[in-house]
Write an enzyme that holds these catalytic residues in place. Structure first.
Site, short mmCIF file in Angstrom:
data_model
loop_
_atom_site.label_atom_id
_atom_site.label_comp_id
_atom_site.label_asym_id
_atom_site.label_seq_id
_atom_site.Cartn_x
_atom_site.Cartn_y
_atom_site.Cartn_z
N ARG A 173 0.86 -1.17 0.18
CA ARG A 173 0.18 0.04 0.00
C ARG A 173 0.82 1.16 -0.07
NH1 ARG A 173 -5.07 1.96 3.53
NH2 ARG A 173 -3.76 1.67 5.48
N ASP A 455 -4.98 4.68 14.11
CA ASP A 455 -3.96 5.01 13.00
C ASP A 455 -4.68 6.35 12.51
OD1 ASP A 455 -6.15 4.09 11.82
OD2 ASP A 455 -5.03 2.70 10.57
#
EC number: 2.3.3.9
Length: 564
Positions: A173, A455
């Protein structure tokens, strides 16, 4: 950040001038391995080829947002692409064998964390989300360490790890379009961060992954329109041709993290039909996008996420149902979000059983909705969730579940859940926002708080809600106080006292936590909504200065703050 030096690279057409920062301390060899003459030439050509088109899609984002603001309109399914949605014939190309069974991936794995990366490679998971985006703080050190660790894994240079053909597949990613790379300049400009990450990963790992039937596979973050998917497709075609790889060997899963993209899912699949590994749905970035696009409108006031927002609510359940239906109708895999809870120690303890039961209940909803897989953070959840798939599904995936029972309208996708704002919810959002910024200042992209991993996705929804509640002068359910600048400032001070007493902030001093609180208040009190918290931080002088003296030879074991 670091002082740049000019690297002159020679190619057949003549010298190419690029500015590249010196290697981070302790990573000189890794830096030299990544930045060879050939890789720099490849990066230069990749960036030069697509720089203007990246600018175009970013300007399109601004234009669409401006149009929605000025017109007061709401998104709907596009009239201009009706022919794509109505054509029953087209399908995405089938994915390779190693992607057909993606029941449980490990999520939010920042590859700069070498120890956790190796543990993931040794795990029974089907895949690993190798995350340079949401779960990663993009310091120069982290990027170089992370990229080099991927290179080592792909080329079987970790002594105890399985061969890349036997390890869980790497779902790479890169950073999203909103991010820039500060440590390299091409043609006098800083780089689009996703092209920096993607280019180095493909140059060093693409051919080896393909030769071992293990990639190259990607996650694409924060895509907002089919035009952005079209750009990624051009990048994939160009890269495959440049590296001598077969067209269609790159496969990418697009994360539908934005409400506008939810209205273009079929078009996104269509643009990437030769390179698609499907679509992914998650809860917090997607929910935060409502504040991003419509947060100034009273009708889109998002209630307390801790109490009133979950995947069972109409707007989120409709989004998941539509994603599954759309993917399966076109032969594409549909994956769900990440389970963030951490399993308490002691498999026989009551707390362990409660957390496992809660995760099981929510993930079973996704399985019954037809998803083909999802992510977990805690490695201890891999096998229980794989057993859940085995118990409730048959075969490698659920592509046969066409969800013909589903009819999703724009009203379904745009229906805000009922509910208000609680004092605990407000304090929780403040704590998550402050601790995320604190983690970034320490060079970490995620942290642990109250038994789960947090996150940038949870930081986005947290700070978005606080900004929106102030903007609309929302009243607390508890005592009818108005959520105001004064109240948020006072509560931030109280939260700070609690954090100092209960949190173990690895490598962090009180002054850093104070700085994080000041930066959080700056973000939530701004007149205009900052579009991405990561963009804001990545451009902020405080963060950039903090990296000059930050030396993280090994990331802290606790990834920043661990709070009870």
């Amino acid at each position: 950040m670091n002082q740049r030096h000019v690297t002159t690279v020679f190619c057949p057409q003549g010298p190419v001038s690029m500015e590249l920062s010196p290697p981070p301390s302790g990573l000189e060899a890794e830096h030299g391995t990544l930045f060879t003459t050939d890789s720099l030439l490849f990066l230069h050509e990749l960036i030069s080829t697509f720089n203007e088109e990246v600018d175009e899609v970013l300007r399109l984002r601004v234009s669409r947002k401006t149009h929605l603001d000025l017109s007061g309109e709401l998104p709907s399914f596009l009239k201009s692409t009706t022919h794509i949605r109505r054509d029953p014939a087209w399908r995405v190309l089938p994915v390779p064998p190693r992607l057909q069974r993606r029941h449980v991936d490990i999520g939010d794995l920042a590859p700069c964390d070498t120890q956790r990366f190796i543990k993931a490679l040794l795990s029974p998971a089907q895949g690993i989300q190798v995350d340079f985006d949401d779960g990663n703080c993009p310091t120069y050190h982290n990027q170089i360490r992370g990229l080099h660790n991927v290179l080592k894994a792909v080329h079987n240079q970790f002594p105890d790890a399985p061969h890349i053909s036997q390890a869980p597949v790497l779902m790479l990613r890169p950073r999203a379009w909103n991010m820039v790379e500060h440590n390299m300049m091409v043609e006098g400009r800083e780089l689009p961060a996703p092209l920096f990450d993607f280019g180095l990963l493909m140059f060093h790992c693409g051919s080896t992954l393909f030769e071992n039937n293990s990639g190259p596979f990607f996650y694409l973050s924060k895509v907002e329109s089919f035009m952005e998917a079209r750009l990624w497709n051009k990048i994939f075609v160009w890269t495959q041709q440049k590296l001598g790889l077969p067209l269609g060997c790159i496969k990418a899963t697009v994360l539908i993290e934005n409400v506008l993209a939810a209205f273009e899912m079929e078009e996104i699949l269509y643009e990437l039909r030769d390179h698609s590994a499907g679509l992914n749905c998650g809860i917090w970035d997607y929910s935060a996008s409502f504040v991003n696009k419509f947060g100034h409108r009273q009708a889109f006031l998002l209630p307390d996420r801790s109490k009133y927002v979950n995947m069972e609510k109409r707007f989120l359940r409709s989004y998941m149902d539509l994603l599954v239906q759309t993917c399966h109708r076109r032969g594409a895999l549909a994956t769900g979000g990440m389970a963030a809870p951490l399993l308490p120690p002691g498999a026989l303890s009551d707390s362990h059983s409660r957390v496992l039961a809660a995760v099981t209940r929510l993930k079973l909803l996704e399985i019954k909705a037809g998803v083909d897989g999802f992510m977990v953070y805690d490695l201890g959840l891999i096998e229980p969730m794989q057993k859940l798939f085995k118990l409730h599904t048959e075969g490698d995936n659920q592509l046969h579940q066409f969800r013909n029972d589903v009819t999703v309208t724009p009203d379904d996708l745009l229906s805000m859940p009922a509910g208000g704002v609680t004092l605990n919810g407000l304090k929780y959002n403040i704590a998550v926002g402050v601790l995320f910024i604190n983690a970034w200042l320490a060079g970490n992209g995620h942290f642990f708080y109250r038994g789960q991993v947090e996150d940038s996705a949870t930081a986005e929804i947290s700070r978005s809600q606080v900004w929106q509640w102030i903007r609309h002068q929302t009243r607390l359910e508890d005592d009818s106080r108005v959520v105001s600048r004064r109240l948020v400032t006072d509560l931030t001070n109280k939260v700070m006292m609690e954090l100092r007493e209960t949190c173990v902030c690895a490598g962090s001093h009180t002054s850093k936590l104070n700085t994080a609180a000041d930066m959080f208040l700056e973000v939530v009190l701004k007149r205009d909504f900052p579009e991405f918290i990561t963009t804001y931080l990545n451009q902020d002088h405080t963060f950039l200065c903090s990296q000059r003296s930050l030396v993280l030879i090994h990331p802290p074991k606790n990834h920043g703050c661990v709070c009870g």
